[in-house]
Design an enzyme around this catalytic site. Sequence first.
Site, short mmCIF file in Angstrom:
data_model
loop_
_atom_site.label_atom_id
_atom_site.label_comp_id
_atom_site.label_asym_id
_atom_site.label_seq_id
_atom_site.Cartn_x
_atom_site.Cartn_y
_atom_site.Cartn_z
N LYS A 268 60.34 -80.58 -69.43
CA LYS A 268 59.47 -81.38 -68.55
C LYS A 268 59.99 -81.37 -67.11
CE LYS A 268 56.40 -82.93 -71.58
NZ LYS A 268 55.12 -82.23 -71.71
N TYR B 31 65.03 -86.96 -76.88
CA TYR B 31 64.01 -86.16 -76.19
C TYR B 31 64.56 -84.77 -75.85
CZ TYR B 31 59.62 -85.63 -73.63
OH TYR B 31 58.38 -85.22 -73.20
P1 NAD Z 1 49.22 -83.98 -79.45
O1 NAD Z 1 50.03 -83.55 -80.63
O2 NAD Z 1 47.97 -84.71 -79.70
O3 NAD Z 1 48.93 -82.75 -78.49
C1 NAD Z 1 49.83 -81.68 -78.32
C2 NAD Z 1 48.97 -80.45 -78.26
O4 NAD Z 1 49.78 -79.29 -77.97
C3 NAD Z 1 48.26 -80.17 -79.59
O5 NAD Z 1 46.88 -80.09 -79.37
C4 NAD Z 1 48.82 -78.83 -80.01
O6 NAD Z 1 47.88 -78.03 -80.70
C5 NAD Z 1 49.18 -78.23 -78.66
N1 NAD Z 1 50.08 -77.09 -78.78
C6 NAD Z 1 51.36 -77.06 -79.24
N2 NAD Z 1 51.81 -75.78 -79.28
C7 NAD Z 1 50.78 -75.00 -78.83
C8 NAD Z 1 50.59 -73.61 -78.65
N3 NAD Z 1 51.54 -72.73 -78.97
N4 NAD Z 1 49.41 -73.17 -78.17
C9 NAD Z 1 48.41 -74.04 -77.85
N5 NAD Z 1 48.51 -75.36 -78.02
C10 NAD Z 1 49.68 -75.84 -78.50
O7 NAD Z 1 50.23 -84.87 -78.58
P2 NAD Z 1 50.11 -85.51 -77.12
O8 NAD Z 1 51.11 -86.58 -77.09
O9 NAD Z 1 48.70 -85.80 -76.80
O10 NAD Z 1 50.65 -84.34 -76.19
C11 NAD Z 1 49.95 -83.84 -75.07
C12 NAD Z 1 50.89 -83.70 -73.88
O11 NAD Z 1 51.27 -85.00 -73.45
C13 NAD Z 1 52.18 -82.94 -74.17
O12 NAD Z 1 52.50 -82.15 -73.06
C14 NAD Z 1 53.18 -84.07 -74.32
O13 NAD Z 1 54.51 -83.65 -74.06
C15 NAD Z 1 52.67 -85.00 -73.25
N6 NAD Z 1 53.17 -86.38 -73.33
C16 NAD Z 1 53.12 -87.08 -74.50
C17 NAD Z 1 53.60 -88.38 -74.55
C18 NAD Z 1 53.57 -89.16 -75.83
O14 NAD Z 1 54.29 -90.16 -75.94
N7 NAD Z 1 52.76 -88.81 -76.81
C19 NAD Z 1 54.14 -88.97 -73.39
C20 NAD Z 1 54.16 -88.24 -72.21
C21 NAD Z 1 53.69 -86.94 -72.19
#
Ligand code: NAD
Length: 264
Positions: free
Chosen positions: A163, A156
């Site tokens: 984060k 990570y």
């Molecule tokens: P996802 O890939 O569906 O979403 C990530 C989003 O970030 C995408 O829509 C992408 O377009 C956007 N993004 C990235 N760079 C960008 C930029 N420069 N401008 C605008 N948008 C941008 O994945 P997700 O897992 O739904 O991620 C959403 C959030 O949840 C993130 O902050 C991620 O770190 C967090 N998260 C994810 C998990 C997991 O296991 N998937 C766990 C905990 C937290």
Amino acid sequence: MSDLMKGKRGLVMGVANHNSIAWGAAKALADQGAEIALTYQGEAFGKRVRPLADKIGSTLVLPCDVEDIATVDKVFDDLREAWGGIDFIVHAIAFSDRNELKGLYAETSRENFTRTMVISCFSFTEIAKRAAALMNNGGSMITMTYGGSTRVMPNYNVMGVAKAALEASVRYLASDYGPRNIRVNAISAGPVRTLAGAGVSDARLMFNYQRRNSPLRSNTTIDQVGGAALYLSSQLSEGVTGEIHYVDAGYNIMSMPDLEELKK
Ligand code: NAD
């Protein structure tokens, strides 16, 4: 549908497709009567987001790349023009070079450290400032974090550092905006199979490990995160701000793997 969010309007940022955590939040909020604006990053995602927007009756679907602050400003100009004010935002945006989401954290490059921090952490502060200017009657802001902020998760790496900074930002923003009755919280989700989630090396192993070793013996779903986003966006959580709210099947409370798992 019921009416917990009736009359409320807000922005959900970070829908890439129907697996996105942001989509779980958008669905839950729309289902309770909220009017939702969505953003997408680039036209390739736009093609996927527009049909999803139709499903929840969202007519404001706006391009936004947080690396280009002019596109962020344009989103909030458009919201002001269309709605005058907003009641909530959900920020679910993160990025890091997948070549650095493996191996040693110590190998992180300066360029990717900076880019990861700007997109995954500072964008929330920039967005919060613009959103607060449109929250005339209080409001709620939510961002998405992960337990790699406080404990080391293999691969990570720099995202864990981002984060940690994001969670600190939540507390500072909650203090800044609390006097205006604007609440700021984060949801710390367990691993979810999404585009971003798959960018972390060996994501499948972590996914299975957390399922086997969390108290609820299950993986986190976008609907579970959506439920928490609804709670944190609505009057149900009116006394809650500055919190990191775990939606991870309880994994964060465990100090060691399940003993039966170890015996296998
Ligand atoms: P996802 O890939 O569906 O979403 C990530 C989003 O970030 C995408 O829509 C992408 O377009 C956007 N993004 C990235 N760079 C960008 C930029 N420069 N401008 C605008 N948008 C941008 O994945 P997700 O897992 O739904 O991620 C959403 C959030 O949840 C993130 O902050 C991620 O770190 C967090 N998260 C994810 C998990 C997991 O296991 N998937 C766990 C905990 C937290």
